[in-house]
Design a protein around this motif. Sequence first.
Motif, PDB file in Angstrom:
ATOM      1  N   MET A   1      13.219 -19.540  -8.832  1.00 34.70           N
ATOM      2  CA  MET A   1      12.826 -20.809  -8.236  1.00 34.70           C
ATOM      3  C   MET A   1      11.762 -21.446  -9.121  1.00 34.70           C
ATOM      4  N   LYS A   2      11.590 -22.764  -8.964  1.00 31.41           N
ATOM      5  CA  LYS A   2      10.630 -23.486  -9.791  1.00 31.41           C
ATOM      6  C   LYS A   2       9.472 -23.973  -8.928  1.00 31.41           C
ATOM      7  N   CYS A   3       8.253 -23.695  -9.382  1.00 25.20           N
ATOM      8  CA  CYS A   3       7.061 -24.184  -8.695  1.00 25.20           C
ATOM      9  C   CYS A   3       6.895 -25.674  -9.007  1.00 25.20           C
ATOM     10  N   TRP A   4       6.521 -26.461  -7.998  1.00 21.45           N
ATOM     11  CA  TRP A   4       6.440 -27.909  -8.137  1.00 21.45           C
ATOM     12  C   TRP A   4       5.006 -28.436  -8.075  1.00 21.45           C
ATOM     13  N   ILE A   5       4.010 -27.553  -8.071  1.00 24.33           N
ATOM     14  CA  ILE A   5       2.639 -27.991  -7.811  1.00 24.33           C
ATOM     15  C   ILE A   5       1.967 -28.585  -9.049  1.00 24.33           C
ATOM     16  N   CYS A   6       2.122 -27.956 -10.208  1.00 24.43           N
ATOM     17  CA  CYS A   6       1.541 -28.536 -11.422  1.00 24.43           C
ATOM     18  C   CYS A   6       2.630 -28.770 -12.455  1.00 24.43           C
ATOM     19  N   GLU A   7       2.279 -29.497 -13.489  1.00 26.02           N
ATOM     20  CA  GLU A   7       3.271 -29.888 -14.493  1.00 26.02           C
ATOM     21  C   GLU A   7       3.678 -28.745 -15.417  1.00 26.02           C
ATOM     22  N   ARG A   8       3.143 -27.564 -15.206  1.00 27.88           N
ATOM     23  CA  ARG A   8       3.695 -26.379 -15.874  1.00 27.88           C
ATOM     24  C   ARG A   8       5.097 -26.072 -15.345  1.00 27.88           C
ATOM     25  N   ARG A   9       5.295 -26.354 -14.060  1.00 26.11           N
ATOM     26  CA  ARG A   9       6.588 -26.151 -13.398  1.00 26.11           C
ATOM     27  C   ARG A   9       7.174 -24.770 -13.701  1.00 26.11           C
ATOM     28  N   CYS A  10       6.387 -23.757 -13.411  1.00 29.24           N
ATOM     29  CA  CYS A  10       6.784 -22.377 -13.712  1.00 29.24           C
ATOM     30  C   CYS A  10       8.085 -22.006 -12.992  1.00 29.24           C
ATOM     31  N   GLU A  11       8.960 -21.318 -13.706  1.00 24.26           N
ATOM     32  CA  GLU A  11      10.173 -20.769 -13.120  1.00 24.26           C
ATOM     33  C   GLU A  11       9.909 -19.314 -12.745  1.00 24.26           C
ATOM     34  N   LEU A  12       9.995 -19.027 -11.462  1.00 24.48           N
ATOM     35  CA  LEU A  12       9.569 -17.736 -10.934  1.00 24.48           C
ATOM     36  C   LEU A  12      10.759 -16.901 -10.472  1.00 24.48           C
ATOM     37  N   ARG A  13      10.876 -15.731 -11.059  1.00 24.44           N
ATOM     38  CA  ARG A  13      11.854 -14.778 -10.561  1.00 24.44           C
ATOM     39  C   ARG A  13      11.290 -14.078  -9.324  1.00 24.44           C
ATOM     40  N   GLU A  14      12.147 -13.411  -8.604  1.00 25.58           N
ATOM     41  CA  GLU A  14      11.745 -12.714  -7.381  1.00 25.58           C
ATOM     42  C   GLU A  14      10.528 -11.816  -7.630  1.00 25.58           C
ATOM     43  N   SER A  15       9.509 -11.961  -6.786  1.00 29.38           N
ATOM     44  CA  SER A  15       8.258 -11.182  -6.774  1.00 29.38           C
ATOM     45  C   SER A  15       7.340 -11.481  -7.956  1.00 29.38           C
ATOM     46  N   LYS A  16       7.657 -12.494  -8.757  1.00 30.33           N
ATOM     47  CA  LYS A  16       6.821 -12.847  -9.907  1.00 30.33           C
ATOM     48  C   LYS A  16       5.896 -14.012  -9.558  1.00 30.33           C
ATOM     49  N   VAL A  17       4.727 -14.038 -10.262  1.00 32.34           N
ATOM     50  CA  VAL A  17       3.772 -15.129 -10.070  1.00 32.34           C
ATOM     51  C   VAL A  17       3.837 -16.081 -11.255  1.00 32.34           C
ATOM     52  N   GLY A  18       3.358 -17.310 -11.047  1.00 32.87           N
ATOM     53  CA  GLY A  18       3.308 -18.290 -12.115  1.00 32.87           C
ATOM     54  C   GLY A  18       2.109 -18.075 -13.010  1.00 32.87           C
ATOM     55  N   ILE A  19       1.938 -18.980 -13.971  1.00 26.63           N
ATOM     56  CA  ILE A  19       0.874 -18.836 -14.951  1.00 26.63           C
ATOM     57  C   ILE A  19      -0.506 -18.861 -14.312  1.00 26.63           C
ATOM     58  N   CYS A  20      -0.626 -19.535 -13.165  1.00 29.18           N
ATOM     59  CA  CYS A  20      -1.928 -19.600 -12.492  1.00 29.18           C
ATOM     60  C   CYS A  20      -2.233 -18.342 -11.689  1.00 29.18           C
ATOM     61  N   ARG A  21      -1.219 -17.508 -11.472  1.00 32.08           N
ATOM     62  CA  ARG A  21      -1.346 -16.226 -10.764  1.00 32.08           C
ATOM     63  C   ARG A  21      -1.688 -16.386  -9.283  1.00 32.08           C
ATOM     64  N   ASN A  22      -1.465 -17.570  -8.742  1.00 33.76           N
ATOM     65  CA  ASN A  22      -1.773 -17.826  -7.342  1.00 33.76           C
ATOM     66  C   ASN A  22      -0.553 -18.168  -6.504  1.00 33.76           C
ATOM     67  N   TYR A  23       0.591 -18.408  -7.154  1.00 27.49           N
ATOM     68  CA  TYR A  23       1.819 -18.726  -6.444  1.00 27.49           C
ATOM     69  C   TYR A  23       2.915 -17.767  -6.878  1.00 27.49           C
ATOM     70  N   ALA A  24       3.660 -17.270  -5.903  1.00 28.37           N
ATOM     71  CA  ALA A  24       4.672 -16.256  -6.180  1.00 28.37           C
ATOM     72  C   ALA A  24       5.980 -16.595  -5.473  1.00 28.37           C
ATOM     73  N   ASN A  25       7.058 -16.091  -6.045  1.00 28.82           N
ATOM     74  CA  ASN A  25       8.374 -16.155  -5.416  1.00 28.82           C
ATOM     75  C   ASN A  25       8.548 -14.883  -4.592  1.00 28.82           C
ATOM     76  N   ILE A  26       8.474 -15.028  -3.275  1.00 27.39           N
ATOM     77  CA  ILE A  26       8.632 -13.881  -2.388  1.00 27.39           C
ATOM     78  C   ILE A  26       9.794 -14.175  -1.449  1.00 27.39           C
ATOM     79  N   ASN A  27      10.853 -13.425  -1.644  1.00 31.36           N
ATOM     80  CA  ASN A  27      12.075 -13.605  -0.843  1.00 31.36           C
ATOM     81  C   ASN A  27      12.592 -15.035  -0.903  1.00 31.36           C
ATOM     82  N   GLY A  28      12.499 -15.615  -2.095  1.00 28.57           N
ATOM     83  CA  GLY A  28      13.039 -16.957  -2.283  1.00 28.57           C
ATOM     84  C   GLY A  28      12.160 -18.088  -1.794  1.00 28.57           C
ATOM     85  N   GLU A  29      10.925 -17.789  -1.371  1.00 29.70           N
ATOM     86  CA  GLU A  29       9.991 -18.820  -0.931  1.00 29.70           C
ATOM     87  C   GLU A  29       8.775 -18.853  -1.848  1.00 29.70           C
ATOM     88  N   LEU A  30       8.240 -20.055  -2.065  1.00 30.19           N
ATOM     89  CA  LEU A  30       7.026 -20.215  -2.845  1.00 30.19           C
ATOM     90  C   LEU A  30       5.841 -19.891  -1.942  1.00 30.19           C
TER      91      LEU A  30
END
Length: 315
Positions: A1-30
């Motif tokens: 899934m893709k995080c939409w909060i900052c313009e990094r727009r991190c693509e997160l695999r299951e259980s992984k966090v974005g570059i900011c380390r504060n948002y994670a893909n958990i069971n398909g939810e941000l």
Amino acid sequence: MKCWICERRCELRESKVGICRNYANINGELVHVGYGKLSAVESRPIEIKPFFHYYPGTTALTFSGYGCNFYCPWCQNYHLSFSAPPDVEPTSPEKLVQLALLNGDQGLCASFNEPVTLFHYLLDVFELGTKMGLYSCLVTNGYFTLKALKMLLDAGATGFSIDIKGCPGMRVLTTIDHSKVFRNARFILDNGGHVEMVYLVVPKANDSCYDWIFKMHSEKLGEDVPLHINRYYPANYWREPPTSVDLLINLREVAMKEYNIKFVYVGNVGDPRLEATYCPKCGKRLITRIGYRVVEFKVRDGKCPYCGERIPIYG
């Protein structure tokens, strides 16, 4: 899934966090795993942010989390910004707002580390704070998506002290589209918010970016938006000597005379003359600041009392 909060727009695999380390893909939810996990809370003068044209003379309960989405090599708060949120009990928005009221603060301010890491927490804090009569502001790199930015404004955020880190072609922060920072600043202004831009002049990093920064400021934001040209000191990985004060003063002259920016300040130097507000028409000193405190305030009804020139002050 893709995080939409900052313009990094991190693509997160299951259980992984974005570059900011504060948002994670958990069971398909941000999921905001850093929600309410604060690293610092204290009352501070609004001028220290810096905000010179936003609720002058007030204090804001200032709070921070952990992590960042930029990781500047000269970051002074790297011990917070380069860390993941720890496993601690979150501070509720209700507790934070109540503390601000007990302290007698007039506002709330997300600072120290990048506030994008606390995004959903900010929405709750700012909405509650606004209901309780507090202003809400951020010290940020301004790299939000427009969707996230609109949500912040809708929640009650009115003040944005935005660090412009550099320009296209610089040799550090090469994955950042710096033009989007000015896009966002313009969006805030167009939607009723207040913006002050901060240019920390870092030797051998962004000290050659001034023409691009001043041009973008003048064309995108306008001559009334304050610009803070600040002195860098060695921190984190960047060990160049502090920025020359003469260079900072020269850049102030360039910004004012060549790009017609009316309110330009030189910070991190400790000279009250460079942190005072002068009428751009008659030149009289209207606001004097010493040690991040307002000690003289002559603006009346948003105007210079000597010549009637409009002086933009928010709040």
